[in-house]
Every structure is written in C-alpha cells, then in structure tokens.
Design an enzyme around this catalytic site. Structure first.
Site, PDB file in Angstrom:
ATOM      1  N   ARG A 165      14.915  -8.603  -1.859  1.00 34.88           N
ATOM      2  CA  ARG A 165      14.232  -7.303  -1.893  1.00 34.88           C
ATOM      3  C   ARG A 165      14.789  -6.366  -2.971  1.00 34.88           C
ATOM      4  O   ARG A 165      14.844  -5.156  -2.803  1.00 34.88           O
ATOM      5  CB  ARG A 165      14.296  -6.604  -0.531  1.00 34.88           C
ATOM      6  CG  ARG A 165      13.616  -7.343   0.571  1.00 34.88           C
ATOM      7  CD  ARG A 165      12.121  -7.491   0.355  1.00 34.88           C
ATOM      8  NE  ARG A 165      11.540  -8.250   1.463  1.00 34.88           N
ATOM      9  CZ  ARG A 165      11.377  -9.577   1.469  1.00 34.88           C
ATOM     10  NH1 ARG A 165      11.706 -10.297   0.411  1.00 34.88           N
ATOM     11  NH2 ARG A 165      10.863 -10.187   2.509  1.00 34.88           N
ATOM     12  N   SER A 214       8.632  -3.193   6.608  1.00 35.09           N
ATOM     13  CA  SER A 214       9.990  -3.231   7.160  1.00 35.09           C
ATOM     14  C   SER A 214      10.738  -1.941   6.849  1.00 35.09           C
ATOM     15  O   SER A 214      10.790  -1.507   5.695  1.00 35.09           O
ATOM     16  CB  SER A 214      10.779  -4.401   6.568  1.00 35.09           C
ATOM     17  OG  SER A 214      10.183  -5.605   6.959  1.00 35.09           O
ATOM     18  N   GLU A 285      15.247  -0.450   3.844  1.00 31.31           N
ATOM     19  CA  GLU A 285      14.535  -1.190   2.788  1.00 31.31           C
ATOM     20  C   GLU A 285      13.547  -0.241   2.106  1.00 31.31           C
ATOM     21  O   GLU A 285      13.324  -0.317   0.908  1.00 31.31           O
ATOM     22  CB  GLU A 285      13.775  -2.374   3.394  1.00 31.31           C
ATOM     23  CG  GLU A 285      12.974  -3.154   2.363  1.00 31.31           C
ATOM     24  CD  GLU A 285      12.448  -4.477   2.891  1.00 31.31           C
ATOM     25  OE1 GLU A 285      13.177  -5.178   3.633  1.00 31.31           O
ATOM     26  OE2 GLU A 285      11.297  -4.811   2.558  1.00 31.31           O
TER      27      GLU A 285
HETATM   28  C1  LIG Z   1       1.829  -3.860   6.414  1.00 32.23           C
HETATM   29  C2  LIG Z   1       2.903  -4.130   5.387  1.00 32.23           C
HETATM   30  C3  LIG Z   1       3.426  -5.407   5.256  1.00 32.23           C
HETATM   31  C4  LIG Z   1       4.430  -5.669   4.310  1.00 32.23           C
HETATM   32  N1  LIG Z   1       4.913  -6.945   4.211  1.00 32.23           N
HETATM   33  C5  LIG Z   1       5.837  -7.223   3.270  1.00 32.23           C
HETATM   34  C6  LIG Z   1       6.334  -8.565   3.115  1.00 32.23           C
HETATM   35  O1  LIG Z   1       5.928  -9.492   3.797  1.00 32.23           O
HETATM   36  N2  LIG Z   1       7.274  -8.777   2.156  1.00 32.23           N
HETATM   37  C7  LIG Z   1       7.731  -7.776   1.341  1.00 32.23           C
HETATM   38  O2  LIG Z   1       8.578  -8.047   0.479  1.00 32.23           O
HETATM   39  N3  LIG Z   1       7.302  -6.509   1.488  1.00 32.23           N
HETATM   40  C8  LIG Z   1       6.355  -6.213   2.417  1.00 32.23           C
HETATM   41  N4  LIG Z   1       5.900  -4.930   2.543  1.00 32.23           N
HETATM   42  C9  LIG Z   1       6.493  -3.837   1.715  1.00 32.23           C
HETATM   43  C10 LIG Z   1       5.746  -3.560   0.401  1.00 32.23           C
HETATM   44  O3  LIG Z   1       4.386  -3.933   0.491  1.00 32.23           O
HETATM   45  C11 LIG Z   1       6.416  -4.277  -0.762  1.00 32.23           C
HETATM   46  O4  LIG Z   1       7.736  -3.836  -0.947  1.00 32.23           O
HETATM   47  C12 LIG Z   1       5.633  -4.075  -2.083  1.00 32.23           C
HETATM   48  O5  LIG Z   1       6.179  -4.897  -3.059  1.00 32.23           O
HETATM   49  C13 LIG Z   1       5.689  -2.618  -2.586  1.00 32.23           C
HETATM   50  O6  LIG Z   1       4.743  -2.496  -3.627  1.00 32.23           O
HETATM   51  P1  LIG Z   1       4.045  -1.096  -3.947  1.00 32.23           P
HETATM   52  O7  LIG Z   1       3.160  -1.303  -5.120  1.00 32.23           O
HETATM   53  O8  LIG Z   1       3.391  -0.552  -2.730  1.00 32.23           O
HETATM   54  O9  LIG Z   1       5.305  -0.244  -4.338  1.00 32.23           O
HETATM   55  P2  LIG Z   1       5.591   1.299  -3.979  1.00 32.23           P
HETATM   56  O10 LIG Z   1       5.754   1.435  -2.515  1.00 32.23           O
HETATM   57  O11 LIG Z   1       4.583   2.150  -4.640  1.00 32.23           O
HETATM   58  O12 LIG Z   1       7.013   1.486  -4.676  1.00 32.23           O
HETATM   59  C14 LIG Z   1       8.156   0.797  -4.181  1.00 32.23           C
HETATM   60  C15 LIG Z   1       9.288   0.942  -5.213  1.00 32.23           C
HETATM   61  O13 LIG Z   1       8.909   0.277  -6.406  1.00 32.23           O
HETATM   62  C16 LIG Z   1       8.877   1.207  -7.508  1.00 32.23           C
HETATM   63  N5  LIG Z   1       7.728   0.840  -8.349  1.00 32.23           N
HETATM   64  C17 LIG Z   1       6.436   0.706  -7.982  1.00 32.23           C
HETATM   65  N6  LIG Z   1       5.676   0.313  -9.027  1.00 32.23           N
HETATM   66  C18 LIG Z   1       6.530   0.231 -10.088  1.00 32.23           C
HETATM   67  C19 LIG Z   1       6.367  -0.125 -11.461  1.00 32.23           C
HETATM   68  N7  LIG Z   1       5.176  -0.469 -11.967  1.00 32.23           N
HETATM   69  N8  LIG Z   1       7.466  -0.112 -12.252  1.00 32.23           N
HETATM   70  C20 LIG Z   1       8.690   0.228 -11.770  1.00 32.23           C
HETATM   71  N9  LIG Z   1       8.902   0.567 -10.494  1.00 32.23           N
HETATM   72  C21 LIG Z   1       7.839   0.561  -9.655  1.00 32.23           C
HETATM   73  C22 LIG Z   1       8.745   2.581  -6.878  1.00 32.23           C
HETATM   74  O14 LIG Z   1       9.273   3.585  -7.737  1.00 32.23           O
HETATM   75  C23 LIG Z   1       9.544   2.402  -5.607  1.00 32.23           C
HETATM   76  O15 LIG Z   1      10.931   2.540  -5.865  1.00 32.23           O
HETATM   77  C24 LIG Z   1       4.906  -4.632   3.483  1.00 32.23           C
HETATM   78  C25 LIG Z   1       4.382  -3.331   3.615  1.00 32.23           C
HETATM   79  C26 LIG Z   1       3.380  -3.090   4.546  1.00 32.23           C
HETATM   80  C27 LIG Z   1       2.812  -1.696   4.644  1.00 32.23           C
END
Ligand SMILES: Cc1cc2nc3c(=O)[nH]c(=O)nc-3n(C[C@H](O)[C@H](O)[C@H](O)COP(=O)(O)OP(=O)(O)OC[C@H]3O[C@@H](n4cnc5c(N)ncnc54)[C@H](O)[C@@H]3O)c2cc1C
Length: 294
Positions: A165, A214, A285
């Site tokens: 992660r 999470s 996380e």
């Molecule tokens: C229902 C649900 C289920 C999930 N299941 C999983 C799972 O199975 N496995 C898992 O690993 N995660 C899971 N997640 C968590 C989440 O979806 C992941 O961590 C995902 O990768 C976050 O992506 P995001 O685009 O939403 O990032 P954001 O939430 O928008 O950002 C997260 C972090 O990444 C940074 N960031 C975002 N985009 C960029 C970019 N382009 N460049 C640099 N930094 C950036 C942000 O600044 C922040 O620090 C789940 C979440 C939900 C709501």
C-alpha cells in the site's frame, strides 16, 4: 492557467467516496499531461500548495477543508490507448474498473483482481493498490510523473519501490500517465474471473455504501486490522453517523451526515481499543488532508 478548467470553493464531500470534507480553495481539471504541467507551473509561481486527487476513494478531508489547489485527474485525464505490441498506456484519471473492462474487451488478462477497486490508475500507482494477491505495480512498465517544476519524467517500473500500500518514486510529483503490460486471454474467461472475484468482494465488504475502504493498514502478523477491531468489540460501533461496518470492521462507513471529526474520533477509539487488548498499534491506511483536532 487560462486554458485549464478551474472551480473555486469546491466541496470535497462531492469528490470523496466517503462523502465527507470541507471546501478546497480551488480545483483544477486538466485535460492532458501538458495541462497538468501548466497548472503546476502557475501554482508554483503563485506560491500555492498543490494536492493530487484521483477518485477520493482513500481519502479523508477535514471539515475545515483544504487550502491551496487540488488537481483532479478523474474528470478529464482518462484516455486509454492499446498499442499493437500488446501494451496499454493509460492516463492517471482512468478508473480501474473501466480499465479492467477495456482490457477484458481487448482479450487482455491481469486487471481482474483490481477491477473492483473504485480508484484511478494514478491513485492506485501511488498506493500500490492491490487485491486477491495482485498489486498494480506488478503490471506496470513505466510511470510518467510531473514534478513540482512541471517537468514530465518517465520512470521505469524497476526504479520504483512498490511496497505494501505504498510506492516510493525517485521523484515527487503527480502521476500523469503509465504503461502497463498484460497477458493474453479470452474475453469470456477474463469477464468470468472478474465476476467471480467481485462476488467474493461483495460477500465480505460493504457494497454501495459511503466508505474509503480499509481504515487501517494490516499489521505484520497473521491477524488483519478487521479481525483485530472485531476482537476489540469495534464492529458496528459509531461516533455520530460514522460507523465501523457490521460486515467488515476495518471498513468505516458514513451512514448519513458523518463529519471528519466523527471519523477521527472513531478511528482513535478503534486504535486505542486494539492497542489495549493486543498491544498492536494500528496505523491508518487512509490519507488525510487538512487540520484535525483529534
Ligand atoms: C469500497 C472500496 C474498496 C476498496 N478496496 C481496495 C482494495 O481492494 N485494495 C486497495 O488497495 N485499495 C482499496 N480501496 C482504497 C482505494 O480505492 C485505493 O487506495 C485507490 O488506489 C485510491 O485511488 P484514488 O484514485 O481514489 O486515490 P485518492 O483517494 O484520490 O488519493 C489517494 C492518495 O493518492 C494520491 N494521488 C491520487 N492520484 C494521484 C496522482 N495522479 N499522482 C500522485 N498522487 C496521487 C493522493 O494525493 C492521495 O495521497 C478501496 C476503497 C473503497 C472505497
């Protein structure tokens, strides 16, 4: 930054999957890596802090909001190109479920375990998102990052330290685009596998609820954060409308009008209950933006 779409006083609760958060001063919606560069250069010149936002699916924003400029990749930066050599180039804002479906339609296998994660490619590459034993770093060939000065650098995957992660890049900045390589497959088999894994996910996790996934990282050792929270009696416990899910204790859900302060209070209660019972200190996380009292 005249050509880039910008909004002011944007409610972050509309841009996070948990539906919580005060306003961001301004939000930019670039349409291309070149526009990302434009925003970074302008904001640097103006001396404003810049935050990077994907789908907001791993994010808690404080009730007081966030100062500076948020670069939102999800709205427009989401082109995907399939190359003749079998590799795929995706912009940072493409959603993983969409990328998985496009790969399946092209008979490419690899994204199935990640197809139920509601985040963008850029967010996933920052978090090294993973599920069912597969992490996005394993599928990645290169990543393009725009640094603070707006320069776009291509980094080969072997130069990135993909961990649990987390991902450590040799340069800090915003992920704008990445190249992936997948294995060959048949549409039917790939879609079948996706369906099967997403049914498993639905059986174990809250589905269709406001959550950021999470709450805490799984600590080293056999017992996951969810099991520890459950053993500490936190399953279903609430602060205001913020509750640890009855289905999976490590998923924190917003049952209606939860505030970021409610979430933080509940997280502190969960952390304290687990440390008192087991001695294990849970580490968040979820990423947090803004100022918090608790
Ligand atoms: C229902 C649900 C289920 C999930 N299941 C999983 C799972 O199975 N496995 C898992 O690993 N995660 C899971 N997640 C968590 C989440 O979806 C992941 O961590 C995902 O990768 C976050 O992506 P995001 O685009 O939403 O990032 P954001 O939430 O928008 O950002 C997260 C972090 O990444 C940074 N960031 C975002 N985009 C960029 C970019 N382009 N460049 C640099 N930094 C950036 C942000 O600044 C922040 O620090 C789940 C979440 C939900 C709501």
């Amino acid at each position: 930054m005249r050509s880039v779409e910008v909004s002011f006083h944007v409610k972050m609760r509309d841009y996070t999957t948990i539906g919580i958060g005060g306003a961001a001063d301004r939000m930019a919606f670039p349409r291309s890596p070149a526009e990302v560069r434009e925003v970074l250069t302008a904001e640097r010149r103006a001396g404003r802090t810049v935050h990077f936002l994907g789908a907001g699916s791993n994010l808690l924003v404080s009730d007081g909001g966030v100062a500076g400029t948020v670069i939102c990749t999800k709205k427009h930066l989401s082109k995907v190109v399939f190359l003749s050599d079998g590799s795929v180039v995706a912009e940072a804002g493409v959603m993983l479920p969409r990328l998985a479906v496009l790969c399946a339609l092209s008979g490419l296998s690899g994204m199935e375990p990640l197809s139920g994660i509601p985040g963008t490619a850029g967010g996933a590459l920052t978090m090294n998102a993973g599920a069912f034993g597969r992490r996005i770093g394993e599928l990645t060939e290169w990543v393009e990052v725009a640094d603070g000065a707006g320069e776009i650098l291509r980094i080969e995957a072997r130069a990135i330290r993909f961990g649990y992660r987390e991902a450590e890049y040799p340069v800090r900045g915003v992920v704008v685009r990445a190249g992936f390589r997948f294995a060959g497959g048949t549409r039917e088999a790939v879609f079948g596998q996706m369906r099967q894994l997403n049914e498993k996910r639905r059986a174990k996790q809250p589905w269709g609820e406001k959550t950021f996934g999470s709450t805490f990282r799984n600590p080293a050792g056999a017992e996951g954060a969810g099991a520890l929270l459950e053993r500490a009696g936190m399953k279903g416990r609430c602060e205001g409308d913020a509750c640890f899910s009855e289905k999976h204790a490590n998923f924190l859900v917003n049952r209606g009008r939860a505030t970021a302060a409610d979430v933080r209070r509940l997280m502190a209660r969960g952390r304290d209950a687990v440390v008192v019972l087991t001695g294990v200190l849970l580490v968040p996380e979820v990423k947090m933006w803004g100022d918090f009292d608790v």
